[in-house]
Design an enzyme around this catalytic site. Structure first.
Site, PDB file in Angstrom:
ATOM      1  N   HIS A   1      -7.133 -12.837   8.087  1.00  0.00           N
ATOM      2  CA  HIS A   1      -6.929 -11.668   7.224  1.00  0.00           C
ATOM      3  C   HIS A   1      -5.838 -11.933   6.181  1.00  0.00           C
ATOM      4  O   HIS A   1      -5.446 -11.053   5.423  1.00  0.00           O
ATOM      5  CB  HIS A   1      -6.540 -10.490   8.138  1.00  0.00           C
ATOM      6  CG  HIS A   1      -6.439  -9.170   7.464  1.00  0.00           C
ATOM      7  ND1 HIS A   1      -5.240  -8.559   7.190  1.00  0.00           N
ATOM      8  CD2 HIS A   1      -7.390  -8.332   6.998  1.00  0.00           C
ATOM      9  CE1 HIS A   1      -5.471  -7.386   6.606  1.00  0.00           C
ATOM     10  NE2 HIS A   1      -6.761  -7.226   6.471  1.00  0.00           N
TER      11      HIS A   1
ATOM     12  N   LYS B   1      -3.599 -13.184   2.951  1.00  0.00           N
ATOM     13  CA  LYS B   1      -3.778 -13.120   1.501  1.00  0.00           C
ATOM     14  C   LYS B   1      -2.687 -14.007   0.915  1.00  0.00           C
ATOM     15  O   LYS B   1      -1.622 -13.543   0.504  1.00  0.00           O
ATOM     16  CB  LYS B   1      -3.609 -11.677   0.988  1.00  0.00           C
ATOM     17  CG  LYS B   1      -4.596 -10.656   1.580  1.00  0.00           C
ATOM     18  CD  LYS B   1      -3.971  -9.871   2.681  1.00  0.00           C
ATOM     19  CE  LYS B   1      -4.795  -8.680   3.166  1.00  0.00           C
ATOM     20  NZ  LYS B   1      -6.148  -8.872   3.589  1.00  0.00           N
TER      21      LYS B   1
ATOM     22  N   LYS C   1       1.913  -3.256   2.604  1.00  0.00           N
ATOM     23  CA  LYS C   1       2.488  -3.378   3.947  1.00  0.00           C
ATOM     24  C   LYS C   1       3.913  -3.896   3.757  1.00  0.00           C
ATOM     25  O   LYS C   1       4.122  -5.097   3.510  1.00  0.00           O
ATOM     26  CB  LYS C   1       1.707  -4.386   4.795  1.00  0.00           C
ATOM     27  CG  LYS C   1       0.235  -4.020   5.103  1.00  0.00           C
ATOM     28  CD  LYS C   1      -0.753  -4.578   4.145  1.00  0.00           C
ATOM     29  CE  LYS C   1      -2.177  -4.315   4.618  1.00  0.00           C
ATOM     30  NZ  LYS C   1      -3.173  -4.345   3.554  1.00  0.00           N
TER      31      LYS C   1
ATOM     32  N   ASP D   1      17.856  -1.742   5.878  1.00  0.00           N
ATOM     33  CA  ASP D   1      19.147  -1.803   5.177  1.00  0.00           C
ATOM     34  C   ASP D   1      18.976  -2.600   3.869  1.00  0.00           C
ATOM     35  O   ASP D   1      17.938  -2.515   3.239  1.00  0.00           O
ATOM     36  CB  ASP D   1      20.230  -2.380   6.100  1.00  0.00           C
ATOM     37  CG  ASP D   1      20.440  -1.485   7.339  1.00  0.00           C
ATOM     38  OD1 ASP D   1      20.280  -0.252   7.191  1.00  0.00           O
ATOM     39  OD2 ASP D   1      20.722  -2.006   8.419  1.00  0.00           O
TER      40      ASP D   1
ATOM     41  N   ASP E   1       0.540 -27.004  -5.692  1.00  0.00           N
ATOM     42  CA  ASP E   1       1.336 -28.144  -6.174  1.00  0.00           C
ATOM     43  C   ASP E   1       2.636 -28.396  -5.404  1.00  0.00           C
ATOM     44  O   ASP E   1       3.579 -28.975  -5.956  1.00  0.00           O
ATOM     45  CB  ASP E   1       1.704 -27.943  -7.661  1.00  0.00           C
ATOM     46  CG  ASP E   1       0.513 -28.182  -8.581  1.00  0.00           C
ATOM     47  OD1 ASP E   1      -0.541 -28.603  -8.085  1.00  0.00           O
ATOM     48  OD2 ASP E   1       0.656 -27.948  -9.793  1.00  0.00           O
TER      49      ASP E   1
HETATM   50  O1  LIG Z   1      -7.704  -3.793   3.570  1.00  0.00           O
HETATM   51  P1  LIG Z   1      -7.052  -4.903   4.372  1.00  0.00           P
HETATM   52  O2  LIG Z   1      -7.122  -6.214   3.670  1.00  0.00           O
HETATM   53  O3  LIG Z   1      -5.713  -4.552   4.868  1.00  0.00           O
HETATM   54  O4  LIG Z   1      -8.000  -5.065   5.647  1.00  0.00           O
HETATM   55  C1  LIG Z   1      -8.207  -3.977   6.458  1.00  0.00           C
HETATM   56  C2  LIG Z   1      -9.374  -4.156   7.350  1.00  0.00           C
HETATM   57  O5  LIG Z   1     -10.436  -4.698   6.673  1.00  0.00           O
HETATM   58  C3  LIG Z   1      -9.796  -2.870   7.939  1.00  0.00           C
HETATM   59  O6  LIG Z   1     -11.135  -2.796   8.157  1.00  0.00           O
END
Ligand SMILES: O=P(O)(O)OC[C@H](O)CO
Length: 409
Positions: free
Chosen positions: A327, A329, A156, A161, A334
């Site tokens: 959701h 990540k 993602k 630019d 530290d």
């Molecule tokens: O694959 P991700 O981490 O972008 O998560 C997407 C969702 O689980 C879609 O079901």
């Protein structure tokens, strides 16, 4: 031999029945459930090196700034997403990209065709002014057994630019704007170049598949790389069998002295990853893992639970986020090290998909990430070892039966 075959088939049958049962029960439980509000940290901009990093924890804030950046683009927009829903948010991105192209900006977009199979085909028709790559569902041709060709494009990224880049866990869709808790960041300064290069390399690697107009010019071969020591962009490239994000995590966990605070949507680590976390907790590091109490993938939740006993008994603290899907990540270590990216802690992300994570070595950003973590903790319930040990036989049975599925998710 026959006994073994029957036992394996029996196990497979139980697994299939369990997965089907869990999925059906989960969708029944979700019926009519209203999304609940959750605490968010306002976008926070911190200086990092010669640029800035802004953290986002609420989709609408992020999408507003992404659209504003696209609307302000002067030369070029590079947009890449795993999921691109055909709803009002998806439409607003499509419209912003088209507006940019109409005023002469070069616009490149990539989405993963597999992740968007459920999106209506009409949405996936784009004006010819946009250069769009739908990363194909199947990429192995006749090389059926070449695992390097099965990775999904799970990244993602938005680069506008040479000035601004966005990266993180957010896909594009209306539910993510207000109902999911996720983390993204905006980078300005030299860190932008490596995200530009990440996009361009992937685009160029798909050369020959994408342009209707026959334009074969590789994108951005002139793009510089930056040697900004505080920011490193790590890319998993299954086609090259290169998975640095897992190594980045293991390295940070091994070096940790004070704290490791991780937030993950899907947490199905491999053995070495678990060992590293356990070793950190045993040497006195404050290891906390924040996960959704209930994610959108019930089987992933059950697989994740299979690790809890081992982690809790080593002293790892587990926090379960309530009433909303988290959701993100991310991790911070530290008060110095942080990462924001697209990779989940599971085999698909660690050793399967195209992913991008940014590693930051910066105390200011780590402070911001710790604040985000504390805000999330305020909406989470800690799982206590004693309570977990008291769970019933059926739950333990489900964990054991599902454990063999860990390497495939
Ligand atoms: O694959 P991700 O981490 O972008 O998560 C997407 C969702 O689980 C879609 O079901």
């Amino acid at each position: 031999m026959q006994v073994l075959r029957r036992a394996l088939l029996g196990l497979l049958g139980i697994q299939v029945a369990l997965v089907a049962g869990l999925t059906l029960t989960d969708s029944y439980r979700r019926r009519g459930k209203k999304p609940q509000p959750f605490p968010v940290t306002k976008p926070q901009q911190v200086p990092v090196g010669e640029g800035t990093v802004t953290t986002y924890t609420y989709g609408q804030d992020l999408y507003d700034d992404m659209i504003a950046a696209i609307d302000a683009a002067r030369h070029q927009v590079l947009f890449e997403t795993y999921i691109w829903k055909g709803d009002e948010v998806g439409e607003s991105f499509k419209a912003a990209l088209a507006r940019a192209a109409d005023r002469g900006v070069e616009v490149y977009a990539i989405y993963d065709a597999f992740a968007n199979l459920v999106v209506p085909p009409a949405f996936k028709r784009f004006p010819p002014s946009l250069r769009v790559l739908a990363y194909p569902v199947y990429n192995a041709g006749l090389r059926f057994f070449d695992l390097r060709r099965y990775g999904r494009d799970h990244r993602k990224i938005l680069v506008v630019d040479d000035d601004t880049a966005f990266v993180g866990g957010y896909n594009v869709g209306a539910a993510y704007a207000t109902e999911w808790r996720d983390t993204h960041c905006r980078i300005t300064g030299p860190g932008v170049w490596d995200l530009k290069r990440a996009f361009a390399d992937f685009w160029n690697s798909q050369r020959g598949r994408r342009w209707a107009d026959g334009d074969e010019r590789p994108l951005l071969i002139e793009t510089a790389s930056a040697w900004e020591s505080r920011i490193r962009v790590h890319r998993n490239l299954p086609r090259q069998w290169s998975f640095p994000i897992r190594a980045m995590y293991l390295d940070a966990i091994d070096r940790a002295r004070r704290n490791i605070w991780m937030t993950h949507a899907y947490f199905i680590p491999d053995e070495n990853f678990v060992e590293a976390l356990v070793a950190a907790a045993r040497r006195g590091v404050d290891v906390r893992i924040l996960l959704p109490q209930t994610s959108n993938h019930v089987v992933a939740d059950w697989l994740s639970r299979g690790y809890f006993s081992q982690l809790l008994s080593a002293g790892v603290r587990i926090f379960r986020y309530q009433d909303a899907m988290v959701h993100a990540k991310t991790a911070t270590v530290d008060g110095e090290w942080s990462t924001i990216g697209t990779a989940n802690i599971d085999r698909l992300s660690m050793t399967g998909n195209y992913e991008v994570n940014v590693e930051f070595i910066d105390a200011g950003l780590a402070r911001a990430m710790e604040e985000v973590f504390r805000t999330d903790e305020s909406n989470a319930v800690e799982l206590m070892a004693g309570d977990w040990a008291g769970r019933g036989f059926t739950r333990r049975f489900a964990e054991v039966v599902l454990a063999p599925l860990r390497p495939v998710l």
